[in-house]
Design an enzyme around this catalytic site. Structure first.
Site, PDB file in Angstrom:
ATOM      1  N   GLU A  15     -19.691  33.041  18.171  1.00  0.00           N
ATOM      2  CA  GLU A  15     -19.311  32.830  19.580  1.00  0.00           C
ATOM      3  C   GLU A  15     -19.665  31.398  19.997  1.00  0.00           C
ATOM      4  O   GLU A  15     -18.898  30.734  20.686  1.00  0.00           O
ATOM      5  CB  GLU A  15     -20.045  33.838  20.472  1.00  0.00           C
ATOM      6  CG  GLU A  15     -19.805  33.654  21.960  1.00  0.00           C
ATOM      7  CD  GLU A  15     -18.451  34.164  22.429  1.00  0.00           C
ATOM      8  OE1 GLU A  15     -18.101  35.308  22.133  1.00  0.00           O
ATOM      9  OE2 GLU A  15     -17.727  33.396  23.110  1.00  0.00           O
ATOM     10  N   HIS A  74     -17.381  38.034  11.722  1.00  0.00           N
ATOM     11  CA  HIS A  74     -16.433  38.595  12.657  1.00  0.00           C
ATOM     12  C   HIS A  74     -15.101  38.703  11.937  1.00  0.00           C
ATOM     13  O   HIS A  74     -14.694  37.761  11.272  1.00  0.00           O
ATOM     14  CB  HIS A  74     -16.307  37.562  13.793  1.00  0.00           C
ATOM     15  CG  HIS A  74     -16.138  38.147  15.118  1.00  0.00           C
ATOM     16  ND1 HIS A  74     -15.226  37.654  16.011  1.00  0.00           N
ATOM     17  CD2 HIS A  74     -16.770  39.167  15.719  1.00  0.00           C
ATOM     18  CE1 HIS A  74     -15.313  38.346  17.115  1.00  0.00           C
ATOM     19  NE2 HIS A  74     -16.243  39.263  16.979  1.00  0.00           N
ATOM     20  N   ASP A  94     -18.134  42.649  11.278  1.00  0.00           N
ATOM     21  CA  ASP A  94     -17.959  43.019  12.689  1.00  0.00           C
ATOM     22  C   ASP A  94     -16.467  43.048  13.001  1.00  0.00           C
ATOM     23  O   ASP A  94     -15.848  42.013  13.270  1.00  0.00           O
ATOM     24  CB  ASP A  94     -18.664  41.992  13.594  1.00  0.00           C
ATOM     25  CG  ASP A  94     -20.174  42.184  13.614  1.00  0.00           C
ATOM     26  OD1 ASP A  94     -20.647  43.256  13.178  1.00  0.00           O
ATOM     27  OD2 ASP A  94     -20.882  41.268  14.073  1.00  0.00           O
ATOM     28  N   HIS A 195     -21.810  42.987  24.178  1.00  0.00           N
ATOM     29  CA  HIS A 195     -21.503  41.548  24.135  1.00  0.00           C
ATOM     30  C   HIS A 195     -21.053  41.145  25.543  1.00  0.00           C
ATOM     31  O   HIS A 195     -20.041  41.642  26.022  1.00  0.00           O
ATOM     32  CB  HIS A 195     -20.386  41.335  23.108  1.00  0.00           C
ATOM     33  CG  HIS A 195     -19.878  39.942  22.990  1.00  0.00           C
ATOM     34  ND1 HIS A 195     -20.316  39.068  22.015  1.00  0.00           N
ATOM     35  CD2 HIS A 195     -18.947  39.256  23.695  1.00  0.00           C
ATOM     36  CE1 HIS A 195     -19.670  37.910  22.125  1.00  0.00           C
ATOM     37  NE2 HIS A 195     -18.827  38.006  23.133  1.00  0.00           N
ATOM     38  N   HIS A 291     -47.261  26.635  47.243  1.00  0.00           N
ATOM     39  CA  HIS A 291     -47.264  27.312  45.936  1.00  0.00           C
ATOM     40  C   HIS A 291     -48.433  26.844  45.086  1.00  0.00           C
ATOM     41  O   HIS A 291     -49.115  27.642  44.452  1.00  0.00           O
ATOM     42  CB  HIS A 291     -45.983  26.990  45.144  1.00  0.00           C
ATOM     43  CG  HIS A 291     -44.762  27.662  45.664  1.00  0.00           C
ATOM     44  ND1 HIS A 291     -43.770  28.123  44.840  1.00  0.00           N
ATOM     45  CD2 HIS A 291     -44.357  27.943  46.925  1.00  0.00           C
ATOM     46  CE1 HIS A 291     -42.813  28.674  45.563  1.00  0.00           C
ATOM     47  NE2 HIS A 291     -43.144  28.562  46.839  1.00  0.00           N
TER      48      HIS A 291
END
Ligand code: HCA
Ligand code: CU
Length: 375
Positions: A15, A74, A94, A195, A291
């Site tokens: 990806e 993939h 996959d 995903h 803070h």
């Protein structure tokens, strides 16, 4: 109910390669594979060897590396693609298919039965080769849920190790993810992969919803790189789980996360985004006086988790007009400078006055502390 388990499918090499700014060389692919493996992910997903001769070469190389992670590739549901993938020596395939009416109409034009038929042949081939097989529905959240369940039941009966749901265009909401994953969980016995794309900023939240509903595997990439604006980032998933169920990520080398993000950022020629959980350059910087006072007493007041576990140091910023006297006291002490409360109030006012007029640097503040303490 606690999440029973998590396996990360690290897809920076699949990806992530689909990210507009990512064009990895074979060396960089090896470097990334080793780095995510050292981090401890369970799976590394690489680009389909069908993509190009170089992709096939890299797939073979990565599959042959001495890695602890299982290397997956993939693959479309095309028998020759699956044969090539297996020939490259991967530990798992996959498989995916577009199942939404958008993709069925505009991409491949197949019916649900035809999709299952195409999947069946490829599942059989993969199982015969003795490697893992997953079948995922692309665009699962715009697929008719009845179709999705029918497909997942059919491929589960054919013996897949995992079924996958992809929020391909990042439109799902956490409650939709929870509902659909729960339906799939009830329908199949195998593992479930999720995903999530980040087009609407929900990728990490959706990943948590999926895990809570019974998903077992989550796809990530380093920095979240991927198509368009990417998917679940590794650091985002780690941060999310750390505050929910830290045991799920305790086995990963969290101290390597920043170096990992920096390495991939360097490779793609971008900075780590300032919004990146944990690894953003200012993720543990504290600024406003209100803070910093509390942080100096107990950092848990304004930190979701301690930075030390990532090898990161927190910083309390002092060179600005929001500075508080407690932060300046801390800074002075670290420089070996002491003074009474009146001195502290005076120097605080001085820093604020200068910072209100112009950009101030830390060493100028240090100088003011030294000069006024000596005065
Ligand atoms: C793609 C689509 C995919 C697949 C996800 C999966 C998606 O780029 O080929 O394999 O589960 O987002 O649907 O990345
Ligand atoms: Cu994707």
């Amino acid at each position: 109910m606690p999440i029973p388990r998590l396996a990360i499918i690290e897809s920076t090499l699949r990806e992530g390669e689909q990210f507009a700014a990512a064009n990895f060389t074979p060396d960089q692919r090896r470097q990334i594979a080793h780095a995510v493996d050292d981090f401890g992910v369970e799976y590394i997903e690489v680009t389909s060897p069908v993509a190009s001769p170089q992709a096939a070469q890299s797939c073979r190389e990565i599959a042959a590396l001495p890695l602890s992670a299982t290397v997956l590739t993939h693959t479309r549901c095309v028998p020759d693609d699956v044969r090539l993938a297996i020939d490259c020596g991967v530990g798992g395939v996959d498989l995916l298919f577009g199942t939404s009416s958008w993709l069925r109409t505009h991409s491949h034009g197949l019916s649900i039965d035809e999709i299952v038929e195409a999947a069946a042949l490829c599942i059989e081939l993969t199982r015969e080769a003795g490697v893992e097989v997953r079948f995922s529905c692309e665009d699962a959240f715009r697929t008719d849920p009845a179709d999705l369940l029918r497909i997942h039941r059919a491929v589960a009966a054919l013996g897949v190790d995992r079924v996958g749901l992809a929020d391909t265009v990042g439109v799902a909401t956490p409650s939709q993810v929870a509902a659909l994953v729960a339906e799939v969980r009830a329908a199949v016995d195998c593992d479930i992969e999720f995903h999530a794309h980040n087009d609407t900023g929900c990728a990490v939240a959706n990943a948590l919803a999926a895990l809570e509903a019974g998903a077992t595997h989550i796809d990530t990439t380093v920095l979240g790189i991927g198509e368009r604006n990417g998917i679940v980032s590794l650091s985002g998933l780690v941060a999310r789980l750390l505050t929910v169920q830290p045991g799920l990520v305790a086995g990963y080398r969290l101290d390597q996360l920043t170096a990992l993000d920096q390495m991939v950022a360097g490779i793609i020629g971008l900075e780590i985004p300032f919004t990146s959980p944990i690894t953003a350059p200012f993720a543990f910087h504290h600024k406003a006086g209100i803070h910093t006072n509390a942080v100096l007493r107990d950092p848990r007041t304004y930190e979701p988790f301690p930075p030390e576990q990532f090898g990161i140091e927190r910083r309390v910023l002092v060179a600005h007009q929001l500075v508080g006297r407690h932060a300046l006291r801390e800074r002075a002490t670290s420089l070996g400078i002491d003074g009474d409360e009146g001195w502290l109030l005076r120097v605080t006012a001085e820093v604020k006055r200068h910072a209100g007029e112009r950009l101030l640097y830390d060493d100028e503040v240090d100088e003011m502390l030294r000069a006024s303490a000596g005065a």
